[in-house]
Write a protein that holds these residues in place. Structure first.
Motif, short mmCIF file in Angstrom:
data_model
loop_
_atom_site.label_atom_id
_atom_site.label_comp_id
_atom_site.label_asym_id
_atom_site.label_seq_id
_atom_site.Cartn_x
_atom_site.Cartn_y
_atom_site.Cartn_z
N GLY A 8 0.78 -1.22 0.00
CA GLY A 8 0.00 0.00 0.00
C GLY A 8 0.82 1.27 0.00
N SER A 17 -5.15 10.61 1.78
CA SER A 17 -5.13 9.49 2.71
C SER A 17 -4.53 8.26 2.05
CB SER A 17 -6.55 9.16 3.19
OG SER A 17 -7.13 10.23 3.90
N THR A 19 -3.71 3.88 3.05
CA THR A 19 -3.78 2.78 4.00
C THR A 19 -2.69 1.77 3.72
OG1 THR A 19 -6.18 2.99 4.29
CG2 THR A 19 -5.19 0.91 4.93
N SER A 21 -1.03 -1.96 4.61
CA SER A 21 -1.42 -3.27 5.09
C SER A 21 -0.18 -4.06 5.45
CB SER A 21 -2.22 -4.02 4.03
OG SER A 21 -3.43 -3.36 3.72
N TRP A 36 3.45 -0.20 14.02
CA TRP A 36 3.95 0.48 12.84
C TRP A 36 4.99 1.50 13.27
CZ3 TRP A 36 3.04 -0.81 7.88
CH2 TRP A 36 1.92 -1.59 7.60
N PHE A 63 -3.39 9.34 12.31
CA PHE A 63 -3.26 7.95 11.88
C PHE A 63 -4.07 7.02 12.77
CE2 PHE A 63 1.32 8.59 10.08
CZ PHE A 63 0.82 9.54 9.20
N SER A 66 -5.23 -0.67 13.09
CA SER A 66 -6.25 -1.68 13.31
C SER A 66 -5.67 -3.04 12.95
CB SER A 66 -7.50 -1.39 12.48
OG SER A 66 -7.21 -1.42 11.09
N TYR A 75 -3.21 -2.95 9.89
CA TYR A 75 -3.38 -1.85 8.95
C TYR A 75 -3.03 -0.52 9.61
CZ TYR A 75 -6.28 -5.56 7.00
OH TYR A 75 -6.73 -6.76 6.53
N LEU A 76 -2.66 0.42 8.78
CA LEU A 76 -2.43 1.77 9.25
C LEU A 76 -3.12 2.72 8.28
CD1 LEU A 76 -0.99 3.57 11.37
CD2 LEU A 76 0.86 3.84 9.69
N LEU A 77 -4.17 3.38 8.76
CA LEU A 77 -4.87 4.37 7.96
C LEU A 77 -4.24 5.72 8.26
CD1 LEU A 77 -7.13 5.50 6.19
CD2 LEU A 77 -8.63 5.44 8.20
N ASN A 79 -4.40 9.65 7.48
CA ASN A 79 -5.24 10.72 6.98
C ASN A 79 -4.51 12.06 6.99
OD1 ASN A 79 -7.65 9.12 6.64
ND2 ASN A 79 -7.93 9.19 8.87
#
Length: 111
Positions: A8, A17, A19, A21, A36, A63, A66, A75-77, A79
């Motif tokens: 990703g 944004s 994300t 994985s 992370w 960030f 999840s 995961y790291l979203l 924004n």
């Protein structure tokens, strides 16, 4: 053999944004705290976020970390990305005695 594979990463414009994985294999995923990290050029590696069974910790408010235990993934979203977020992002899995690392995913934030 334990493997952590990030995906990703890439380029994104400021304000956008992205994300990341992290797919884990070769381990009992639920036994590990997932984290992370990131390292920018000329800077020390820093912890971005971590998540255990139900507790999260985050050093970057924009960030969100999840995990999906059924998919053995974390995961790291990210924004509202800023240029200063540019770095190589690493996934890690850790117990009290073991720690594994992924190869890292480069993130570049620029116009």
């Amino acid at each position: 053999q334990v493997q952590l594979v990030e995906s990703g990463g890439g380029w994104v414009q400021p304000g956008g944004s992205l994300t990341l994985s992290c797919a884990a294999s070769g381990l009992t995923f639920t036994s590990y705290v997932m984290k992370w990290y990131r390292q920018a050029p000329g800077k020390e590696r820093e912890l971005v976020a971590s998540i255990s069974t139900g507790v999260t910790a985050n050093s970057v408010p924009r960030f969100f970390i999840s995990r999906d235990n059924a998919r053995n993934s974390a995961y790291l979203l990210m924004n509202s990305l800023k240029s200063e977020d540019t770095a190589k992002y690493y996934c890690s899995a850790a117990t009290r005695i073991l720690k594994y690392w992924g190869q890292g995913a480069p993130i570049t934030v620029s116009s």
